[in-house]
Write an enzyme that holds these catalytic residues in place. Structure first.
Site, mmCIF file in Angstrom:
data_model
loop_
_atom_site.group_PDB
_atom_site.id
_atom_site.type_symbol
_atom_site.label_atom_id
_atom_site.label_comp_id
_atom_site.label_asym_id
_atom_site.label_seq_id
_atom_site.Cartn_x
_atom_site.Cartn_y
_atom_site.Cartn_z
ATOM 1 N N ASP A 395 6.232 143.452 -22.338
ATOM 2 C CA ASP A 395 6.570 143.519 -23.757
ATOM 3 C C ASP A 395 5.870 142.357 -24.475
ATOM 4 O O ASP A 395 5.845 141.219 -23.975
ATOM 5 C CB ASP A 395 8.089 143.394 -23.937
ATOM 6 C CG ASP A 395 8.509 143.597 -25.368
ATOM 7 O OD1 ASP A 395 8.818 144.758 -25.714
ATOM 8 O OD2 ASP A 395 8.510 142.620 -26.136
ATOM 9 N N ASN A 403 4.024 141.654 -36.904
ATOM 10 C CA ASN A 403 3.917 142.795 -37.813
ATOM 11 C C ASN A 403 4.343 142.414 -39.221
ATOM 12 O O ASN A 403 3.703 142.799 -40.212
ATOM 13 C CB ASN A 403 4.778 143.964 -37.315
ATOM 14 C CG ASN A 403 3.934 145.097 -36.754
ATOM 15 O OD1 ASN A 403 2.711 145.051 -36.819
ATOM 16 N ND2 ASN A 403 4.586 146.110 -36.195
ATOM 17 N N ASP A 412 -1.374 147.106 -35.130
ATOM 18 C CA ASP A 412 -2.021 148.135 -34.298
ATOM 19 C C ASP A 412 -3.244 147.562 -33.587
ATOM 20 O O ASP A 412 -3.487 147.857 -32.401
ATOM 21 C CB ASP A 412 -2.430 149.317 -35.178
ATOM 22 C CG ASP A 412 -1.227 150.117 -35.676
ATOM 23 O OD1 ASP A 412 -0.120 149.927 -35.129
ATOM 24 O OD2 ASP A 412 -1.404 150.926 -36.616
ATOM 25 N N GLU A 439 5.842 148.003 -28.734
ATOM 26 C CA GLU A 439 5.005 146.964 -28.158
ATOM 27 C C GLU A 439 5.196 146.848 -26.652
ATOM 28 O O GLU A 439 4.778 145.852 -26.050
ATOM 29 C CB GLU A 439 5.316 145.616 -28.829
ATOM 30 C CG GLU A 439 6.692 145.037 -28.514
ATOM 31 C CD GLU A 439 7.779 145.582 -29.430
ATOM 32 O OE1 GLU A 439 8.837 144.973 -29.507
ATOM 33 O OE2 GLU A 439 7.567 146.643 -30.083
#
Length: 534
Positions: A395, A403, A412, A439
Site C-alpha cells: 500500500d 492526492n 494517477d 493505492e
C-alpha cells in the site's frame, strides 16, 4: 488508506474463464469438423478413383484375356487346317510314289495315271495339280490336259533340291506361280528313285494359295488383324491381308521367330509386326509334322480401343461426379471455414474483452479479478506439487494526502510509476503483480517461501523510494510504501486463497501501524528498511 473489502468468491472470474474455455473448445470442434469433412471428401474421391481404376484394370484384363482366347482359337484352327491340307497331299503323293516307282517311269500307263491324278485333284479342293517329272525335268504326266510348250521344271528350286538330296520325305517349298494355270501355289514334292537309288524325277502336288485365303476370309477379325502361314525359316506362304510373293517378305527377324519359337512351339505374344509395323496380339503355333508355322493376330487397337472408349466415358462420368462432389464439398467447407473464422474472431474478441476485464486500465497490471483466478490456480498447483506459495500486499503510504495536494491526475501518475517499479522488480514470468484497488497492490509469487518473498518485498520498497517522487505531506518528503508478506505450503497447512489474502492484509496493517515504509511477515513482527521512517 481506504477501507478494504473482505475477499469474496471469484465466481465472475471463474465464469469468464469457463466461457473462454468454452469458446476455445467450440473453435477446436469446428476446426476438427472442417478437417474431418475435408478428409471425408478426399477419401471419397480416392475411393471413387480406386474403384474405377480397379474396374478399368479388370475390364482391360478381361478384354486382353478375351483377345488371347480369340487368337489362340484362331491359331489352333488355322494350324489344324494347314496340317490337314498338307497331310492329305503327303499321303496321296506317298501312295503315288510307291505305284510309280514300282512300275518304273518308262513303263507307267500314262492315261490311267492321268485319270487317277485328275480324280484325286477333284476330290481334294486344295489341290491345283499333280505332276510327275522325269530326271531331266520334262513333264511325264499330269492331271492338266493343257501342257505348256516349254514343259520342263528342271529350273524349279524344289526340283534342284530333290536332285541333290536323296531323302524320301516330302518337301514344302515357297510360293510359285503355276506354269499351267498361272495360279499362286505352294509346291509339295517328293523325290522319285530308280531301283538302284539314283534320281528318277520328282512327284509334285501343288496347293492353291487361294484355298487358304478363302478359309482365312471366313474368320471375323478386325481390319488390322492378320493370319499367316509361313515356313519355319520365316518365309511367308499365305497371309491375310494378302501380300504378293514378289515382295519377298520374311518373318525370320520377327520377335516371334527370334525370341519365342526357339523356346516354345506355341504361345501368345504382344509384338509389332515386321511386315506392316502394326502392334498385334499374336498366337503362334508350329505344326508338329511339317516345318510350318501359323500366326493369328488381332491388332492391339481392336481390343484396347473399345476399352479405352469405355474408359473415357467412365472417366467423364467420374469427372462430373467428382466435380459435383467437389462443388458441394466446397460449399460445405466454405460454410465451415466462415464459421471457423467467425468463431476465431469471437474468441479473439472474447479474449481481448477478458484481457481488458483482467487488466487494470490505469497501471497496465492485472486487476483483482485476475488475482482471484490466478491465486486459486496457484494454490491448487502448490497443493499438487507440494511447493510453497507467497503473497505480498503493498500500500502506498499517505496516498490520500498526495492526492489532496496534487490532484487525481498526479495521483494517477504516481500509481503508474509505482506499478512500473513493482513490475520491473519481478524476475520470473510466473510472478504476478496486480492493482488490488486504489493505492493497493498485490504480488503473487509461486514456489516462493516467506524469506524469498520478504527479500523481494524489500527490493520493491527500495525501488519505490528510488523513484524520488516528491511528497511534501510525507515525513520523508518522498513517496514510500508498506507491505505485508505471507507464505504457505498447502500440503502442510490449511492454506487457502482467502486465508493468504487475509494474512497478507494483516501483516500490511502491522507494517502500517509500525510506522510505514517497511514490510512485515510471520518471520519477524517488524522489518525496518535502512531508510529512516516515522
Amino acid at each position: 488508506m481506504r477501507e478494504r473489502k473482505p475477499p469474496g468468491c471469484p465466481s465472475d472470474a471463474v465464469s469468464s474463464a469457463v466461457s473462454s474455455e468454452g469458446l476455445a473448445i467450440q473453435w477446436r470442434s469446428s476446426t476438427a469438423v472442417f478437417r474431418l469433412t475435408l478428409s471425408f471428401m478426399l477419401l471419397m474421391v480416392m475411393a471413387f478413383l480406386a474403384v474405377e481404376g480397379w474396374r478399368s484394370w479388370r475390364d482391360y484384363r478381361h478384354a486382353y484375356s478375351s483377345a488371347q482366347d480369340s487368337v489362340r482359337n484362331l491359331a489352333q484352327a488355322t494350324a489344324q487346317h494347314a496340317e490337314d491340307a498338307v497331310r492329305q497331299v503327303d499321303v496321296l503323293t506317298a501312295e503315288l510314289r510307291e505305284r510309280v516307282e514300282g512300275d518304273g517311269l518308262n513303263n507307267i500307263d500314262i492315261p490311267r495315271i492321268r485319270a487317277l491324278l485328275d480324280q484325286q485333284t477333284k476330290i481334294m479342293p486344295q489341290l491345283q495339280g499333280l505332276f510327275i517329272y522325269a530326271a531331266n525335268g520334262d513333264w511325264v504326266v499330269t492331271n492338266q490336259y493343257i501342257t505348256p510348250e516349254t514343259a520342263n521344271n528342271a529350273d524349279r528350286e524344289y526340283f534342284n533340291f530333290h536332285r541333290t538330296h536323296p531323302g524320301r520325305e516330302i518337301r514344302i517349298g515357297g510360293v510359285v506361280r503355276s506354269r499351267s494355270s498361272r495360279e499362286l501355289v505352294i509346291p509339295v514334292s517328293r523325290r522319285l528313285d530308280n531301283p538302284d537309288g539314283s534320281f528318277a524325277g520328282v512327284l509334285l502336288g501343288t496347293i492353291r494359295v487361294s484355298y487358304f485365303l478363302d478359309y482365312y476370309g471366313d474368320f471375323k477379325i478386325d481390319d488390322k488383324g492378320a493370319l499367316v502361314l509361313a515356313m519355319r525359316s520365316g518365309d511367308v506362304l499365305v497371309r491375310r491381308p494378302f501380300i504378293s510373293p514378289a515382295t519377298d517378305q520374311s518373318l525370320a527377324q520377327s520377335e516371334i521367330f527370334t525370341r519365342y519359337l526357339p523356346s516354345s512351339n506355341e504361345g501368345i505374344a504382344l509384338v509389332k509386326a515386321v511386315i506392316d509395323g502394326t502392334e498385334r496380339l499374336y498366337a503362334y503355333r508350329a505344326l508338329e509334322s511339317y516345318p510350318l508355322v501359323v500366326e493369328a493376330g488381332l491388332s492391339r487397337e481392336s481390343f484396347v480401343g473399345p476399352w479405352r472408349h469405355d474408359l473415357l466415358k467412365t472417366g467423364l462420368v467420374l469427372l462430373v461426379l467428382i466435380a459435383g462432389l467437389s462443388g458441394f464439398g466446397a460449399l460445405v467447407l466454405a460454410q465451415l471455414r466462415a464459421r471457423i473464422a467467425l468463431e476465431k474472431q469471437i474468441r479473439v474478441a472474447h479474449q481481448a474483452v477478458q484481457d481488458m476485464a483482467l487488466t487494470d486500465s490505469l497501471t497496465g497490471l492485472g486487476n483483482r479479478r485476475k488475482l482471484d483466478i490466478a491465486l486459486v490456480q496457484e494454490v491448487e498447483r502448490a497443493r499438487r506439487q507440494g511447493s510453497s506459495i507467497a503473497l505480498i500486499m503493498l500500500d502506498v503510504d499517505y496516498f490520500k494526502r498526495f492526492n489532496d495536494r496534487y490532484g487525481h491526475p498526479a495521483g494517477d501518475d504516481c500509481l503508474r510509476n509505482v506499478a512500473s517499479a513493482i513490475q520491473q522488480a519481478l524476475k520470473r514470468p510466473a510472478d504476478l503483480a496486480v492493482r488490488y484497488g486504489g493505492e493497493e497492490f498485490t504480488i503473487l509469487l509461486p514456489e516462493t517461501n516467506v524469506s524469498g518473498a520478504g527479500q523481494l518485498a524489500e527490493e520493491i520498497l527500495q525501488a519505490i523510494r528510488d523513484l524520488n517522487i516528491e511528497h511534501p505531506d510525507h515525513p520523508l518528503g518522498i513517496v514510500t510504501a508498506s507491505a505485508g508478506v505471507t507464505s504457505g505450503t498447502p500440503t502442510k497447512d490449511a492454506t487457502t486463497p482467502a486465508g493468504m489474502i487475509k494474512s497478507a492484509d494483516a501483516f500490511l496493517y502491522a507494517a502500517k501501524n509500525s510506522g510505514r515504509n517497511q514490510w512485515a511477515s510471520e518471520l519477524a513482527s517488524l522489518n525496518v528498511s535502512p531508510v529512516s521512517h516515522v
